[in-house]
Scaffold this active site. Structure first.
Site, PDB file in Angstrom:
ATOM      1  N   HIS A 108       0.845  -1.192   0.000  1.00  0.00           N
ATOM      2  CA  HIS A 108       0.000   0.000   0.000  1.00  0.00           C
ATOM      3  C   HIS A 108       0.886   1.249   0.000  1.00  0.00           C
ATOM      4  CE1 HIS A 108      -3.499  -2.314   1.854  1.00  0.00           C
ATOM      5  NE2 HIS A 108      -2.486  -3.052   2.291  1.00  0.00           N
ATOM      6  N   GLU A 164       2.528  -0.865   4.432  1.00  0.00           N
ATOM      7  CA  GLU A 164       2.298   0.508   3.951  1.00  0.00           C
ATOM      8  C   GLU A 164       3.642   1.187   3.699  1.00  0.00           C
ATOM      9  OE1 GLU A 164      -0.466   2.111   3.335  1.00  0.00           O
ATOM     10  OE2 GLU A 164      -2.098   1.199   4.504  1.00  0.00           O
ATOM     11  N   HIS A 205      -2.492  -3.006  -3.367  1.00  0.00           N
ATOM     12  CA  HIS A 205      -3.883  -2.811  -2.978  1.00  0.00           C
ATOM     13  C   HIS A 205      -4.744  -2.609  -4.227  1.00  0.00           C
ATOM     14  CE1 HIS A 205      -6.581  -0.871   0.361  1.00  0.00           C
ATOM     15  NE2 HIS A 205      -7.031  -2.040  -0.033  1.00  0.00           N
ATOM     16  N   ASP A 262      -3.465   2.344  -4.964  1.00  0.00           N
ATOM     17  CA  ASP A 262      -2.112   2.258  -4.408  1.00  0.00           C
ATOM     18  C   ASP A 262      -1.522   0.846  -4.545  1.00  0.00           C
ATOM     19  OD1 ASP A 262      -4.210   1.691  -2.406  1.00  0.00           O
ATOM     20  OD2 ASP A 262      -2.574   1.425  -0.988  1.00  0.00           O
TER      21      ASP A 262
END
Length: 202
Positions: A45, A127, A163, A173
């Site tokens: 992400h 992330e 994602h 993303d």
């Protein structure tokens, strides 16, 4: 052993699923995976809070339900949101872990990988501090490859996806500036991560 392998050794998860060489900030936004569920997918992400701004504590605050919603107009739209990821890699490579890798973090939302829905059940979410509009840093890619290797040594990971690949109607993303070929090439130089399958468009 190349530098990324050395970094991966430092990141090795312990029996409880917490990695070494990370800052631990436990998130309440997690729960147990379904019994017997294999962890075979890694989901990449990007995130920035406020959007396009880097370096603050707002992402960690969001994942730990401590975000000051009055601090920025954008944050009002996040009120009541309960989300998390297993890891966050900052622009300088500093890595935070919010959820033990064996637990289910709430990062994917409504999602599908192949014929399987509910990707949170069988995935680990990473992330990257960034946006869809700009490149990521070299140290982020190095840290991501090392973390991928560390996790692949411990868990039966077989696939990597963005994602955008598991929720294409909702998410974009890690976005067009994420260098999938560079990430894949780095993983191909590592013992465990070399076997991972990447998105077919890469």
């Amino acid at each position: 052993m190349n530098p990324i392998e050395t970094m991966a050794a430092l990141l090795a998860p312990d029996d409880s699923g917490w990695c070494g060489d990370v800052r631990r900030l436990a998130s309440p936004n997690c729960d147990a995976r379904p019994q017997g569920m294999e962890i075979d997918l890694l989901v990449i992400h990007n995130i920035s809070l406020p959007p396009g701004q880097f370096g603050g504590d707002e992402i960690a605050a969001l994942f730990t339900n401590s975000l000051d919603h009055a601090a920025h107009p954008y944050f009002e739209g996040l009120r009541g949101l309960r989300v998390s990821a297993h890891f966050l890699i900052r622009r300088d490579g500093a890595t935070l872990q919010f959820v033990p890798a064996g637990m289910r973090a709430w990062h994917a939302g409504l999602s599908r990988f192949g014929e399987r829905e509910r990707c949170n059940d069988f995935s680990i979410g990473i992330e990257l501090e960034g946006t869809d509009e700009e490149t990521f840093t070299a140290v982020q890619y190095a840290r991501l490859a090392a973390l991928t290797e560390a996790l692949a040594r411990r868990y039966p990971l077989r696939h990597v996806a963005g994602h955008q690949h598991i929720a294409p109607e909702r998410k974009t993303d890690p976005g067009p500036y994420f260098d999938w070929p560079a990430y894949q090439a780095a993983c191909r130089q590592l013992p465990a991560a070399a076997a991972l399958q990447f998105p077919t468009a890469v």
